[in-house]
Motif scaffolding. Structure first.
Motif, PDB file in Angstrom:
ATOM      1  N   VAL A   1       0.858  -1.185   0.000  1.00  0.00           N
ATOM      2  CA  VAL A   1       0.000   0.000   0.000  1.00  0.00           C
ATOM      3  C   VAL A   1       0.893   1.233   0.000  1.00  0.00           C
ATOM      4  O   VAL A   1       1.716   1.420   0.898  1.00  0.00           O
ATOM      5  N   THR A   2       0.748   2.054  -1.027  1.00  0.00           N
ATOM      6  CA  THR A   2       1.581   3.245  -1.181  1.00  0.00           C
ATOM      7  C   THR A   2       0.709   4.446  -1.527  1.00  0.00           C
ATOM      8  O   THR A   2      -0.446   4.294  -1.960  1.00  0.00           O
ATOM      9  N   ALA A   3       1.262   5.631  -1.352  1.00  0.00           N
ATOM     10  CA  ALA A   3       0.518   6.840  -1.674  1.00  0.00           C
ATOM     11  C   ALA A   3       0.261   6.955  -3.169  1.00  0.00           C
ATOM     12  O   ALA A   3      -0.800   7.400  -3.595  1.00  0.00           O
ATOM     13  N   SER A   4       1.254   6.561  -3.971  1.00  0.00           N
ATOM     14  CA  SER A   4       1.125   6.642  -5.425  1.00  0.00           C
ATOM     15  C   SER A   4       1.948   5.522  -6.049  1.00  0.00           C
ATOM     16  O   SER A   4       2.496   4.671  -5.349  1.00  0.00           O
ATOM     17  N   THR A   5       2.046   5.547  -7.364  1.00  0.00           N
ATOM     18  CA  THR A   5       2.829   4.531  -8.069  1.00  0.00           C
ATOM     19  C   THR A   5       4.257   4.987  -8.339  1.00  0.00           C
ATOM     20  O   THR A   5       5.050   4.243  -8.897  1.00  0.00           O
ATOM     21  N   ALA A   6       4.564   6.202  -7.954  1.00  0.00           N
ATOM     22  CA  ALA A   6       5.883   6.763  -8.244  1.00  0.00           C
ATOM     23  C   ALA A   6       6.987   5.950  -7.573  1.00  0.00           C
ATOM     24  O   ALA A   6       6.915   5.636  -6.382  1.00  0.00           O
ATOM     25  N   GLY A   7       7.986   5.592  -8.363  1.00  0.00           N
ATOM     26  CA  GLY A   7       9.139   4.912  -7.813  1.00  0.00           C
ATOM     27  C   GLY A   7       8.957   3.439  -7.532  1.00  0.00           C
ATOM     28  O   GLY A   7       9.868   2.786  -7.025  1.00  0.00           O
TER      29      GLY A   7
ATOM     30  N   THR B   1       8.090  -3.407 -10.042  1.00  0.00           N
ATOM     31  CA  THR B   1       7.612  -4.752  -9.736  1.00  0.00           C
ATOM     32  C   THR B   1       8.039  -5.714 -10.838  1.00  0.00           C
ATOM     33  O   THR B   1       8.322  -5.297 -11.966  1.00  0.00           O
ATOM     34  N   PRO B   2       8.068  -7.014 -10.550  1.00  0.00           N
ATOM     35  CA  PRO B   2       8.400  -7.991 -11.588  1.00  0.00           C
ATOM     36  C   PRO B   2       7.409  -7.992 -12.733  1.00  0.00           C
ATOM     37  O   PRO B   2       7.701  -8.483 -13.817  1.00  0.00           O
ATOM     38  N   CYS B   3       6.213  -7.448 -12.495  1.00  0.00           N
ATOM     39  CA  CYS B   3       5.163  -7.488 -13.506  1.00  0.00           C
ATOM     40  C   CYS B   3       5.037  -6.199 -14.306  1.00  0.00           C
ATOM     41  O   CYS B   3       4.588  -6.216 -15.441  1.00  0.00           O
ATOM     42  N   THR B   4       5.399  -5.072 -13.711  1.00  0.00           N
ATOM     43  CA  THR B   4       5.236  -3.788 -14.396  1.00  0.00           C
ATOM     44  C   THR B   4       6.545  -3.139 -14.765  1.00  0.00           C
ATOM     45  O   THR B   4       6.559  -2.161 -15.514  1.00  0.00           O
ATOM     46  N   GLY B   5       7.645  -3.638 -14.239  1.00  0.00           N
ATOM     47  CA  GLY B   5       8.911  -2.956 -14.460  1.00  0.00           C
ATOM     48  C   GLY B   5       8.911  -1.637 -13.705  1.00  0.00           C
ATOM     49  O   GLY B   5       8.424  -1.551 -12.578  1.00  0.00           O
ATOM     50  N   SER B   6       9.380  -0.592 -14.338  1.00  0.00           N
ATOM     51  CA  SER B   6       9.467   0.705 -13.671  1.00  0.00           C
ATOM     52  C   SER B   6       8.348   1.661 -14.078  1.00  0.00           C
ATOM     53  O   SER B   6       8.346   2.818 -13.672  1.00  0.00           O
TER      54      SER B   6
ATOM     55  N   TYR C   1      -0.960  -4.913  -5.121  1.00  0.00           N
ATOM     56  CA  TYR C   1      -0.553  -3.515  -5.046  1.00  0.00           C
ATOM     57  C   TYR C   1      -1.796  -2.631  -4.993  1.00  0.00           C
ATOM     58  O   TYR C   1      -2.665  -2.714  -5.860  1.00  0.00           O
ATOM     59  N   MET C   2      -1.864  -1.774  -3.980  1.00  0.00           N
ATOM     60  CA  MET C   2      -3.001  -0.878  -3.804  1.00  0.00           C
ATOM     61  C   MET C   2      -2.502   0.562  -3.658  1.00  0.00           C
ATOM     62  O   MET C   2      -2.399   1.100  -2.554  1.00  0.00           O
ATOM     63  N   PRO C   3      -2.169   1.219  -4.780  1.00  0.00           N
ATOM     64  CA  PRO C   3      -1.748   2.628  -4.712  1.00  0.00           C
ATOM     65  C   PRO C   3      -2.958   3.525  -4.467  1.00  0.00           C
ATOM     66  O   PRO C   3      -3.919   3.515  -5.240  1.00  0.00           O
ATOM     67  N   ILE C   4      -2.909   4.297  -3.406  1.00  0.00           N
ATOM     68  CA  ILE C   4      -4.068   5.098  -3.002  1.00  0.00           C
ATOM     69  C   ILE C   4      -4.448   6.111  -4.074  1.00  0.00           C
ATOM     70  O   ILE C   4      -5.637   6.363  -4.311  1.00  0.00           O
ATOM     71  N   SER C   5      -3.465   6.688  -4.740  1.00  0.00           N
ATOM     72  CA  SER C   5      -3.742   7.710  -5.753  1.00  0.00           C
ATOM     73  C   SER C   5      -4.555   7.169  -6.915  1.00  0.00           C
ATOM     74  O   SER C   5      -5.164   7.946  -7.658  1.00  0.00           O
ATOM     75  N   GLN C   6      -4.580   5.853  -7.098  1.00  0.00           N
ATOM     76  CA  GLN C   6      -5.274   5.250  -8.224  1.00  0.00           C
ATOM     77  C   GLN C   6      -6.643   4.689  -7.837  1.00  0.00           C
ATOM     78  O   GLN C   6      -7.301   4.041  -8.654  1.00  0.00           O
TER      79      GLN C   6
END
Length: 301
Positions: free
Chosen positions: A131-137, A140-145, A161-166
């Motif tokens: 759980v993160t504020a956003s996806t920045a930085g 993951t093995p599935c999305t890369g950077s 993955y549960m990015p709050i901004s999304q």
């Protein structure tokens, strides 16, 4: 509403340099990236918006059977999630409060799904939660950077993955049942991975062609089944007294607004079918009623 903002990332332009050292660096990068790409193709991820490669899981020997329509999980006519009271932590958009909320939901989801997996001789390992504020930085093995993804499950590292901004909190505000439903959908993908459904579905999809008509239909069957599993959990936690009738109604309404949109590659299913499969799980709370792999083509369009 979609799980995240629209749009798909474009790959950044490659930088080039002169000299032997630059050439050597490029060769090393190509070798490493090539290995990661092959790994990602074999693992995939579920991203409701942005890049949408296949959700793939490759179990080791002695794990779940590679099967879809005849998987023990969905041929069990008694496979139900037993109602239980869930002590959900208060929702908040601050990272720590959101993490506490999803962690409390994960405890309830594990208590609901683990017995069903066990009674069918299927393995179960709780997923990791990010759980993160956003996806920045985030890498993951599935999305890369890439930072263009919404809530998703990565089978490569068994992480949700549960990015709050999304999560569109400006739209849904404090109606946390919507975020719970999104989380239950992604948890449904983890159940598919643990049961062996994903490895079979994605093996067939690769054989047919990931973006072929059959390949996209297989993707829709995977996604719509996760909708149904989501509905099962909402039913279970509602019957346990943890959700009100209004909250269940809101989750149901939301399930009819998350299908493929105009211009999408048609890999998640129409909004109407997305809602129907959610309601199927909600009304019956039986894994056998979530067997999208034996459903007609029109039911998974």
């Amino acid at each position: 509403m979609p799980y995240g903002p629209p749009g798909r990332p474009t790959p950044p332009p490659r930088k080039s340099g002169g000299g032997f050292l630059s050439t050597l660096i490029v060769i090393i990068i190509v070798v490493v990236v090539g290995g990661l790409v092959r790994y990602a193709v074999n693992t995939g991820f579920d991203g409701a918006i942005g890049p949408r490669p296949t959700t793939t899981y490759t179990p080791g020997s002695g794990e779940a059977p590679a099967a879809t329509g005849d998987n023990p999980l969905v041929t069990d006519t008694d496979g139900t999630l037993v109602p239980a009271s869930c002590d959900y932590a208060p929702w908040g958009t601050q990272v720590e409060r959101a993490r506490a909320f999803f962690e409390s939901a994960a405890v309830c989801l594990e208590a609901a799904w683990k017995p069903v997996m066990g009674q069918n001789g299927l393995p179960f390992e709780a997923p990791t939660l990010s759980v993160t504020a956003s996806t920045a930085g985030i890498s993951t093995p599935c999305t890369g950077s890439t930072s263009n993804f919404a809530a998703f499950y990565c089978p490569a590292n068994k992480t949700i993955y549960m990015p709050i901004s999304q999560l569109q909190t400006d739209y849904f505000r404090d109606n946390w049942v919507v975020y719970l439903s999104v989380f239950a959908h992604e948890y449904g993908h983890h159940i598919q991975a643990q049961s062996g459904i994903l490895i079979k579905a994605n093996s067939e999809r690769r054989a047919a062609g990931v973006h072929s008509d059959k390949g996209l239909e297989l993707s829709r069957r995977v996604e719509l089944q996760a909708n149904c599993f989501d509905g099962m959990f909402i039913s279970s936690t509602s019957d346990g007294g943890s959700l009100t009738a209004d909250q269940v109604g809101l989750a149901t309404e939301d399930s009819y607004g998350r299908g493929d949109r105009v211009g999408d590659m048609r890999d998640h299913g129409s909004s109407e079918n997305g809602g129907r499969w959610f309601e199927n799980g909600l009304a019956h709370n039986l894994t056998s009623r979530c067997n999208t792999f034996t459903a007609s083509a029109s039911e998974v369009s």
